[in-house]
Design a protein around this motif. Structure first.
Motif, PDB file in Angstrom:
ATOM      1  N   GLN A   1      48.697  21.393  43.012  1.00 34.68           N
ATOM      2  CA  GLN A   1      48.744  20.636  42.126  1.00 34.68           C
ATOM      3  C   GLN A   1      50.126  20.952  41.208  1.00 34.68           C
ATOM      4  N   VAL A   2      51.240  20.387  41.911  1.00 38.32           N
ATOM      5  CA  VAL A   2      52.496  20.716  40.846  1.00 38.32           C
ATOM      6  C   VAL A   2      52.315  19.763  39.659  1.00 38.32           C
ATOM      7  N   MET A   3      52.240  18.903  40.240  1.00 38.97           N
ATOM      8  CA  MET A   3      51.877  17.436  39.270  1.00 38.97           C
ATOM      9  C   MET A   3      51.133  17.877  37.460  1.00 38.97           C
ATOM     10  N   LEU A   4      50.075  18.992  37.858  1.00 41.47           N
ATOM     11  CA  LEU A   4      49.446  19.230  36.690  1.00 41.47           C
ATOM     12  C   LEU A   4      50.295  20.581  35.898  1.00 41.47           C
ATOM     13  N   MET A   5      50.783  21.406  37.036  1.00 39.82           N
ATOM     14  CA  MET A   5      51.718  21.907  36.683  1.00 39.82           C
ATOM     15  C   MET A   5      52.628  21.622  35.658  1.00 39.82           C
ATOM     16  N   ALA A   6      53.313  20.662  36.045  1.00 42.93           N
ATOM     17  CA  ALA A   6      53.968  20.103  35.020  1.00 42.93           C
ATOM     18  C   ALA A   6      53.505  19.573  33.469  1.00 42.93           C
ATOM     19  N   ILE A   7      52.279  18.940  34.362  1.00 45.56           N
ATOM     20  CA  ILE A   7      51.305  18.506  32.414  1.00 45.56           C
ATOM     21  C   ILE A   7      51.485  19.415  31.923  1.00 45.56           C
ATOM     22  N   VAL A   8      51.324  20.968  32.650  1.00 47.62           N
ATOM     23  CA  VAL A   8      50.521  22.013  31.517  1.00 47.62           C
ATOM     24  C   VAL A   8      50.903  22.318  30.795  1.00 47.62           C
ATOM     25  N   LEU A   9      53.095  22.410  31.555  1.00 41.33           N
ATOM     26  CA  LEU A   9      53.754  22.696  31.210  1.00 41.33           C
ATOM     27  C   LEU A   9      54.551  21.489  29.383  1.00 41.33           C
ATOM     28  N   LEU A  10      54.766  20.603  29.699  1.00 50.88           N
ATOM     29  CA  LEU A  10      54.677  19.576  29.022  1.00 50.88           C
ATOM     30  C   LEU A  10      54.198  19.462  27.530  1.00 50.88           C
ATOM     31  N   SER A  11      52.948  19.422  27.745  1.00 50.64           N
ATOM     32  CA  SER A  11      51.735  19.256  26.911  1.00 50.64           C
ATOM     33  C   SER A  11      51.605  20.455  25.738  1.00 50.64           C
ATOM     34  N   MET A  12      52.103  22.087  26.887  1.00 41.50           N
ATOM     35  CA  MET A  12      52.156  22.825  25.790  1.00 41.50           C
ATOM     36  C   MET A  12      53.130  23.055  24.964  1.00 41.50           C
ATOM     37  N   ARG A  13      53.926  22.102  25.096  1.00 40.42           N
ATOM     38  CA  ARG A  13      55.765  21.310  24.159  1.00 40.42           C
ATOM     39  C   ARG A  13      55.598  20.202  23.217  1.00 40.42           C
TER      40      ARG A  13
ATOM     41  N   ALA B   1      55.344  30.721  23.791  1.00 37.16           N
ATOM     42  CA  ALA B   1      55.056  30.263  24.946  1.00 37.16           C
ATOM     43  C   ALA B   1      55.973  31.149  25.911  1.00 37.16           C
ATOM     44  N   ASN B   2      54.818  31.978  26.887  1.00 38.39           N
ATOM     45  CA  ASN B   2      54.872  32.411  27.434  1.00 38.39           C
ATOM     46  C   ASN B   2      54.589  32.377  28.792  1.00 38.39           C
ATOM     47  N   ILE B   3      55.076  32.969  29.889  1.00 38.25           N
ATOM     48  CA  ILE B   3      54.642  32.519  30.941  1.00 38.25           C
ATOM     49  C   ILE B   3      52.808  33.509  31.368  1.00 38.25           C
ATOM     50  N   GLY B   4      52.577  34.833  30.337  1.00 38.71           N
ATOM     51  CA  GLY B   4      51.551  35.091  30.785  1.00 38.71           C
ATOM     52  C   GLY B   4      50.153  33.591  29.522  1.00 38.71           C
TER      53      GLY B   4
END
Length: 180
Positions: free
Chosen positions: A43-55, A105-108
């Motif tokens: 789920q690479v797209m979900l990873m990108a969506i989560v990172l964008l949603s946090m920002r 926001a950090n890696i954890g």
């Protein structure tokens, strides 16, 4: 074109590239690795969506991204419109609703949010497929053979891809101009 429009176009291209990379990894796993009982769903797209949603702070923009990319994902991979079309906007709005709890926001934090989003997405797809009678797998087999390996692989991929994807998503969301 002003800088906000360029950043929005960059975000869409970023999600399209993640969509393409997701398809490549799914193809590689379906053809080479998923031959036994276990089924790994990258789920690479979900990873990108989560990172964008946090920002991204604009909830309307998140909802549009979720619906558009959910429809694209459903039409390209599943053929059943509704699984990702419903679940991706719910995930993005949920992240937007609770991201105020995090100081920075950090890696954890982002890994835990990605873990919860991935669990919600895979479980939601399983429940919707059971309701639509597309699968007859019982819950314990789903957890053992699909959810567990999928979470493990995606957490490893998250550690590998976090720094470049997080830096790119940070750059795509910030609207400041540097003074020279």
């Amino acid at each position: 074109m002003n800088i906000k429009t360029r950043k929005t176009v960059g975000q869409v291209i970023f999600l399209l590239l993640a969509f393409y990379l997701d398809g490549l990894t799914k193809w590689a796993f379906l053809n080479n690795i998923n031959k036994g009982n276990f089924s790994i769903l990258p789920q690479v797209m979900l990873m990108a969506i989560v990172l964008l949603s946090m920002r991204i702070d604009n909830r309307r923009q998140l909802l549009i991204y979720g619906i558009v990319f959910g429809i694209m994902y459903d039409s390209y991979y599943f053929g059943i419109i509704g699984l990702y079309t419903v679940l991706l906007p719910l995930i993005m709005i949920g992240i937007d609703h609770y991201k105020f709890l995090f100081i920075k926001a950090n890696i954890g934090y982002e890994m835990s949010i990605y873990f919860l989003a991935l669990t919600f997405l895979q479980t939601g797809i399983y429940v919707l497929e059971r309701l639509l009678q597309q699968t007859n797998t019982d819950v314990l087999d789903f957890i053992t053979y699909v959810l567990g390996p999928t979470l493990l692989w995606n957490m490893i991929a998250f550690f590998i891809l976090y720094v470049p994807l997080a830096n790119l998503s940070d750059w795509l969301v910030k609207y400041r101009r540097e003074n020279k």
